[in-house]
Design a protein around this motif. Structure first.
Motif, mmCIF file in Angstrom:
data_model
loop_
_atom_site.group_PDB
_atom_site.id
_atom_site.type_symbol
_atom_site.label_atom_id
_atom_site.label_comp_id
_atom_site.label_asym_id
_atom_site.label_seq_id
_atom_site.Cartn_x
_atom_site.Cartn_y
_atom_site.Cartn_z
ATOM 1 N N GLN A 22 0.830 -1.204 0.000
ATOM 2 C CA GLN A 22 0.000 0.000 0.000
ATOM 3 C C GLN A 22 0.865 1.255 0.000
ATOM 4 O OE1 GLN A 22 -2.503 -0.479 3.422
ATOM 5 N NE2 GLN A 22 -3.907 -1.888 2.384
ATOM 6 N N LYS A 23 1.963 1.224 0.758
ATOM 7 C CA LYS A 23 2.854 2.391 0.766
ATOM 8 C C LYS A 23 3.493 2.604 -0.603
ATOM 9 C CE LYS A 23 4.073 2.540 5.637
ATOM 10 N NZ LYS A 23 5.174 2.539 6.616
ATOM 11 N N ARG A 26 0.909 4.120 -2.917
ATOM 12 C CA ARG A 26 0.726 5.544 -2.642
ATOM 13 C C ARG A 26 1.904 6.366 -3.155
ATOM 14 N NH1 ARG A 26 0.067 4.831 2.984
ATOM 15 N NH2 ARG A 26 -1.646 3.395 3.103
ATOM 16 N N ASP A 30 1.629 9.195 -5.977
ATOM 17 C CA ASP A 30 2.083 10.534 -5.614
ATOM 18 C C ASP A 30 3.161 11.021 -6.581
ATOM 19 O OD1 ASP A 30 2.027 12.772 -3.896
ATOM 20 O OD2 ASP A 30 3.792 12.050 -2.825
ATOM 21 N N CYS A 72 7.658 10.056 0.082
ATOM 22 C CA CYS A 72 7.759 8.599 0.141
ATOM 23 C C CYS A 72 8.804 8.184 1.178
ATOM 24 C CB CYS A 72 8.117 8.051 -1.233
ATOM 25 S SG CYS A 72 8.032 6.273 -1.334
ATOM 26 N N SER A 75 7.281 8.376 4.534
ATOM 27 C CA SER A 75 6.293 7.342 4.850
ATOM 28 C C SER A 75 6.969 6.018 5.196
ATOM 29 C CB SER A 75 5.311 7.154 3.695
ATOM 30 O OG SER A 75 5.927 6.496 2.614
#
Length: 97
Positions: A22-23, A26, A30, A72, A75
């Protein structure tokens, strides 16, 4: 209608592989959005302000990609967020009962 009591469903557990996936999703989304916005701003600036030169497009696309990379990185490594402090589990105080 039945009079049987309903039991609540157990909470779903998420595996670490799903969290990492999921990261990454994203981060990729992004990156595409921010690089696309940077590219668009660069094209507009190139046409309007800089007599159709190529460097504003490259510069603004790079700014967008760099901003996405920084987000990123934050995160995946929350210790890099300014103002955060990581406290080891062994030094945390025990809750009193």
């Amino acid at each position: 209608m039945s009079s049987e009591p309903t039991t609540p469903a157990p909470p779903k557990t998420t595996s670490s592989e799903n969290i990492v996936t999921q990261k990454y999703d994203r981060c990729l989304a992004d990156f595409l959005v921010k690089s696309g916005v940077g590219f668009s701003v660069g094209v507009i600036a190139s046409v309007i302000l800089f007599k159709r030169r190529g460097w504003p497009i490259a510069l603004s696309t790079g700014f967008g990609a760099g901003a996405a990379y920084a987000d990123c990185d934050r995160s995946f490594n929350p210790a890099r967020i300014p103002g955060t402090r990581i406290i080891p589990a062994s030094s945390s105080p025990e809750p009193s009962k």
